[in-house]
Design a protein around this motif. Structure first.
Motif, PDB file in Angstrom:
ATOM      1  N   GLU A 154       0.867  -1.178   0.000  1.00  0.00           N
ATOM      2  CA  GLU A 154       0.000   0.000   0.000  1.00  0.00           C
ATOM      3  C   GLU A 154       0.905   1.231   0.000  1.00  0.00           C
ATOM      4  O   GLU A 154       2.100   1.135   0.292  1.00  0.00           O
ATOM      5  N   LEU A 155       0.316   2.377  -0.322  1.00  0.00           N
ATOM      6  CA  LEU A 155       1.078   3.638  -0.296  1.00  0.00           C
ATOM      7  C   LEU A 155       1.312   4.052   1.155  1.00  0.00           C
ATOM      8  O   LEU A 155       0.494   4.757   1.733  1.00  0.00           O
ATOM      9  N   CYS A 156       2.369   3.551   1.735  1.00  0.00           N
ATOM     10  CA  CYS A 156       2.717   3.936   3.110  1.00  0.00           C
ATOM     11  C   CYS A 156       4.213   3.685   3.280  1.00  0.00           C
ATOM     12  O   CYS A 156       4.839   3.084   2.418  1.00  0.00           O
ATOM     13  N   GLN A 157       4.744   4.137   4.391  1.00  0.00           N
ATOM     14  CA  GLN A 157       6.200   4.037   4.568  1.00  0.00           C
ATOM     15  C   GLN A 157       6.670   2.580   4.493  1.00  0.00           C
ATOM     16  O   GLN A 157       7.676   2.275   3.852  1.00  0.00           O
ATOM     17  N   ALA A 158       5.927   1.680   5.133  1.00  0.00           N
ATOM     18  CA  ALA A 158       6.315   0.262   5.097  1.00  0.00           C
ATOM     19  C   ALA A 158       6.159  -0.306   3.684  1.00  0.00           C
ATOM     20  O   ALA A 158       6.959  -1.135   3.247  1.00  0.00           O
TER      21      ALA A 158
ATOM     22  N   GLN B  91       1.015   3.625 -10.041  1.00  0.00           N
ATOM     23  CA  GLN B  91      -0.266   4.337 -10.118  1.00  0.00           C
ATOM     24  C   GLN B  91      -0.590   4.970  -8.766  1.00  0.00           C
ATOM     25  O   GLN B  91      -1.323   5.952  -8.699  1.00  0.00           O
ATOM     26  N   GLY B  92      -0.076   4.373  -7.709  1.00  0.00           N
ATOM     27  CA  GLY B  92      -0.114   5.021  -6.402  1.00  0.00           C
ATOM     28  C   GLY B  92      -1.489   5.311  -5.848  1.00  0.00           C
ATOM     29  O   GLY B  92      -1.747   6.375  -5.274  1.00  0.00           O
ATOM     30  N   THR B  93      -2.398   4.367  -5.985  1.00  0.00           N
ATOM     31  CA  THR B  93      -3.783   4.579  -5.561  1.00  0.00           C
ATOM     32  C   THR B  93      -3.958   4.285  -4.074  1.00  0.00           C
ATOM     33  O   THR B  93      -4.234   3.158  -3.681  1.00  0.00           O
ATOM     34  N   LEU B  94      -3.792   5.320  -3.266  1.00  0.00           N
ATOM     35  CA  LEU B  94      -3.953   5.175  -1.823  1.00  0.00           C
ATOM     36  C   LEU B  94      -5.326   4.582  -1.499  1.00  0.00           C
ATOM     37  O   LEU B  94      -6.340   5.009  -2.052  1.00  0.00           O
ATOM     38  N   GLY B  95      -5.349   3.619  -0.593  1.00  0.00           N
ATOM     39  CA  GLY B  95      -6.596   2.951  -0.218  1.00  0.00           C
ATOM     40  C   GLY B  95      -6.808   1.635  -0.936  1.00  0.00           C
ATOM     41  O   GLY B  95      -7.727   0.895  -0.611  1.00  0.00           O
TER      42      GLY B  95
ATOM     43  N   THR C  58      -0.542  -1.490   5.653  1.00  0.00           N
ATOM     44  CA  THR C  58      -1.130  -0.205   5.303  1.00  0.00           C
ATOM     45  C   THR C  58      -0.815   0.838   6.362  1.00  0.00           C
ATOM     46  O   THR C  58      -0.581   0.502   7.528  1.00  0.00           O
ATOM     47  N   GLY C  59      -0.801   2.094   5.944  1.00  0.00           N
ATOM     48  CA  GLY C  59      -0.767   3.181   6.911  1.00  0.00           C
ATOM     49  C   GLY C  59      -2.164   3.420   7.446  1.00  0.00           C
ATOM     50  O   GLY C  59      -3.151   2.866   6.937  1.00  0.00           O
ATOM     51  N   ASP C  60      -2.252   4.255   8.456  1.00  0.00           N
ATOM     52  CA  ASP C  60      -3.569   4.559   9.030  1.00  0.00           C
ATOM     53  C   ASP C  60      -4.422   5.353   8.032  1.00  0.00           C
ATOM     54  O   ASP C  60      -5.629   5.118   7.910  1.00  0.00           O
ATOM     55  N   GLY C  61      -3.784   6.261   7.293  1.00  0.00           N
ATOM     56  CA  GLY C  61      -4.535   7.054   6.318  1.00  0.00           C
ATOM     57  C   GLY C  61      -5.154   6.187   5.238  1.00  0.00           C
ATOM     58  O   GLY C  61      -6.361   6.243   4.988  1.00  0.00           O
ATOM     59  N   GLY C  62      -4.338   5.348   4.616  1.00  0.00           N
ATOM     60  CA  GLY C  62      -4.824   4.471   3.548  1.00  0.00           C
ATOM     61  C   GLY C  62      -5.834   3.464   4.059  1.00  0.00           C
ATOM     62  O   GLY C  62      -6.825   3.159   3.383  1.00  0.00           O
ATOM     63  N   PHE C  63      -5.620   2.952   5.250  1.00  0.00           N
ATOM     64  CA  PHE C  63      -6.551   1.966   5.814  1.00  0.00           C
ATOM     65  C   PHE C  63      -7.943   2.573   5.992  1.00  0.00           C
ATOM     66  O   PHE C  63      -8.953   1.949   5.666  1.00  0.00           O
TER      67      PHE C  63
ATOM     68  N   ASN D 136       0.333   2.816  12.376  1.00  0.00           N
ATOM     69  CA  ASN D 136      -0.452   3.991  12.770  1.00  0.00           C
ATOM     70  C   ASN D 136       0.453   5.110  13.289  1.00  0.00           C
ATOM     71  O   ASN D 136       0.840   5.125  14.464  1.00  0.00           O
ATOM     72  N   ASN D 137       0.770   6.047  12.389  1.00  0.00           N
ATOM     73  CA  ASN D 137       1.581   7.201  12.802  1.00  0.00           C
ATOM     74  C   ASN D 137       0.730   8.472  12.920  1.00  0.00           C
ATOM     75  O   ASN D 137       1.259   9.586  12.889  1.00  0.00           O
ATOM     76  N   SER D 138      -0.584   8.294  13.029  1.00  0.00           N
ATOM     77  CA  SER D 138      -1.516   9.414  13.238  1.00  0.00           C
ATOM     78  C   SER D 138      -1.317  10.528  12.214  1.00  0.00           C
ATOM     79  O   SER D 138      -1.419  11.717  12.536  1.00  0.00           O
ATOM     80  N   SER D 139      -1.012  10.134  10.990  1.00  0.00           N
ATOM     81  CA  SER D 139      -0.813  11.144   9.939  1.00  0.00           C
ATOM     82  C   SER D 139      -0.780  10.490   8.563  1.00  0.00           C
ATOM     83  O   SER D 139      -0.578   9.284   8.438  1.00  0.00           O
ATOM     84  N   PHE D 140      -0.991  11.342   7.529  1.00  0.00           N
ATOM     85  CA  PHE D 140      -0.595  10.984   6.174  1.00  0.00           C
ATOM     86  C   PHE D 140       0.911  11.250   6.136  1.00  0.00           C
ATOM     87  O   PHE D 140       1.358  12.332   5.748  1.00  0.00           O
ATOM     88  N   GLY D 141       1.687  10.258   6.592  1.00  0.00           N
ATOM     89  CA  GLY D 141       3.094  10.495   6.893  1.00  0.00           C
ATOM     90  C   GLY D 141       3.901  11.007   5.720  1.00  0.00           C
ATOM     91  O   GLY D 141       4.756  11.892   5.871  1.00  0.00           O
ATOM     92  N   ASN D 142       3.645  10.454   4.551  1.00  0.00           N
ATOM     93  CA  ASN D 142       4.449  10.867   3.402  1.00  0.00           C
ATOM     94  C   ASN D 142       4.184  12.328   3.037  1.00  0.00           C
ATOM     95  O   ASN D 142       5.095  13.096   2.733  1.00  0.00           O
ATOM     96  N   VAL D 143       2.913  12.686   3.097  1.00  0.00           N
ATOM     97  CA  VAL D 143       2.520  14.068   2.805  1.00  0.00           C
ATOM     98  C   VAL D 143       3.118  15.014   3.853  1.00  0.00           C
ATOM     99  O   VAL D 143       3.659  16.077   3.545  1.00  0.00           O
ATOM    100  N   ARG D 144       3.039  14.574   5.101  1.00  0.00           N
ATOM    101  CA  ARG D 144       3.552  15.393   6.202  1.00  0.00           C
ATOM    102  C   ARG D 144       5.048  15.667   6.009  1.00  0.00           C
ATOM    103  O   ARG D 144       5.512  16.796   6.168  1.00  0.00           O
TER     104      ARG D 144
HETATM  105  C1  LIG Z   1      -6.065   8.353  -3.978  1.00  0.00           C
HETATM  106  C2  LIG Z   1      -4.825   9.014  -3.459  1.00  0.00           C
HETATM  107  N1  LIG Z   1      -4.934  10.120  -2.698  1.00  0.00           N
HETATM  108  C3  LIG Z   1      -3.818  10.713  -2.215  1.00  0.00           C
HETATM  109  C4  LIG Z   1      -2.578  10.207  -2.506  1.00  0.00           C
HETATM  110  C5  LIG Z   1      -1.331  10.901  -2.023  1.00  0.00           C
HETATM  111  N2  LIG Z   1      -0.672  10.187  -0.942  1.00  0.00           N
HETATM  112  C6  LIG Z   1       0.396   9.370  -1.147  1.00  0.00           C
HETATM  113  S1  LIG Z   1       1.017   8.717   0.260  1.00  0.00           S
HETATM  114  C7  LIG Z   1      -0.144   9.530   1.184  1.00  0.00           C
HETATM  115  C8  LIG Z   1      -0.144   9.412   2.682  1.00  0.00           C
HETATM  116  C9  LIG Z   1      -0.424   8.044   3.148  1.00  0.00           C
HETATM  117  O1  LIG Z   1      -0.647   8.061   4.546  1.00  0.00           O
HETATM  118  P1  LIG Z   1      -0.753   6.712   5.320  1.00  0.00           P
HETATM  119  O2  LIG Z   1      -1.633   5.762   4.613  1.00  0.00           O
HETATM  120  O3  LIG Z   1      -1.119   7.007   6.732  1.00  0.00           O
HETATM  121  O4  LIG Z   1       0.736   6.120   5.249  1.00  0.00           O
HETATM  122  P2  LIG Z   1       2.113   6.756   5.824  1.00  0.00           P
HETATM  123  O5  LIG Z   1       2.724   7.568   4.709  1.00  0.00           O
HETATM  124  O6  LIG Z   1       1.751   7.584   7.016  1.00  0.00           O
HETATM  125  O7  LIG Z   1       2.946   5.561   6.172  1.00  0.00           O
HETATM  126  C10 LIG Z   1      -1.007  10.302   0.382  1.00  0.00           C
HETATM  127  C11 LIG Z   1      -2.145  11.133   0.871  1.00  0.00           C
HETATM  128  C12 LIG Z   1      -2.520   9.057  -3.315  1.00  0.00           C
HETATM  129  N3  LIG Z   1      -1.352   8.488  -3.631  1.00  0.00           N
HETATM  130  N4  LIG Z   1      -3.650   8.477  -3.781  1.00  0.00           N
END
Ligand SMILES: Cc1ncc(C[n+]2csc(CCOP(=O)(O)OP(=O)(O)O)c2C)c(N)n1
Length: 178
Positions: free
Chosen positions: A15-19, A41-45, A67-72, A95-103
């Motif tokens: 998933e799109l997360c740090q791990a 394609q990077g489709t978060l979620g 998954t990250g908390d945001g994507g989950f 769970n890092n309580s953030s959209f970590g990559n964006v942050r």
């Molecule tokens: C549909 C969609 N929306 C937004 C993004 C941009 N995006 C890439 S990584 C990310 C943050 C992900 O946060 P989280 O799932 O909590 O994982 P973390 O980076 O904190 O490990 C976002 C918003 C994306 N790739 N796809």
């Protein structure tokens, strides 16, 4: 650590997360089609609902979703499907309580102008309980290992929350983009 626990023919859904980014170079894949990814394609979620589908299609194999908390939280309502149909995937939520990559991008590229990057999440253990699935909370890789092994062995829907202090990850990007 996940590779050590997941059977050779088990499925790993990233998933799109740090791990997940770290898995691009840090997760050895032993069997064809066992590393499930949206690619660039990077489709978060994508991760969690896709992993439910993988386990539904391959019920005799172990399936781990990371998954990250945001994507989950994008696809979390599908936990109802996993519970209702007894689809025994194991979901590890970092769970890092953030959209970590964006942050981190906002910190490094936009002078720490943080907008919409921090999250207030539901209590994931209470969430698991309310869906009547197994829930585990861990704080280190050492703790995660036996819990993940047990959850895989149980073959029931499970949420494992890995508690990560906001802003503490090391960026994986230098190993991916150079
Ligand atoms: C549909 C969609 N929306 C937004 C993004 C941009 N995006 C890439 S990584 C990310 C943050 C992900 O946060 P989280 O799932 O909590 O994982 P973390 O980076 O904190 O490990 C976002 C918003 C994306 N790739 N796809």
């Amino acid at each position: 650590m996940i590779r050590e626990v997941l059977p050779r023919d088990g499925f790993f859904v990233e998933e799109l997360c740090q791990a997940g980014f770290t898995s691009y170079y840090g997760y050895p894949v032993y069997e064809p089609r066992t590393y499930v990814t949206p690619g660039f394609q990077g489709t978060l979620g994508f991760g969690f609902p896709t992993a439910i589908g993988v386990k539904a299609a391959m019920p005799d194999k172990a399936v781990v979703s990371i998954t990250g908390d945001g994507g989950f939280l994008f696809g979390m309502p599908e936990l109802a499907s996993a519970a209702q149909h007894g689809i025994g995937l194991v979901t590890v939520v970092f769970n890092n309580s953030s959209f970590g990559n964006v942050r981190r991008d906002q910190q490094l590229r936009f002078n720490s102008n943080l907008i919409g990057a921090d999250l207030e999440n539901p209590d994931l253990m209470k969430l698991a309980e309310s869906f009547a699935v197994d829930g585990y909370r861990v704080t280190s890789p050492g703790e995660l290992k036996p819990v993940l092994a047990k959850a895989i062995d149980n073959d029931r829907p499970a949420i494992i929350e890995v508690v990560v202090e906001r802003g503490t990850e090391t960026s994986p990007w230098k190993y991916i983009m150079g």
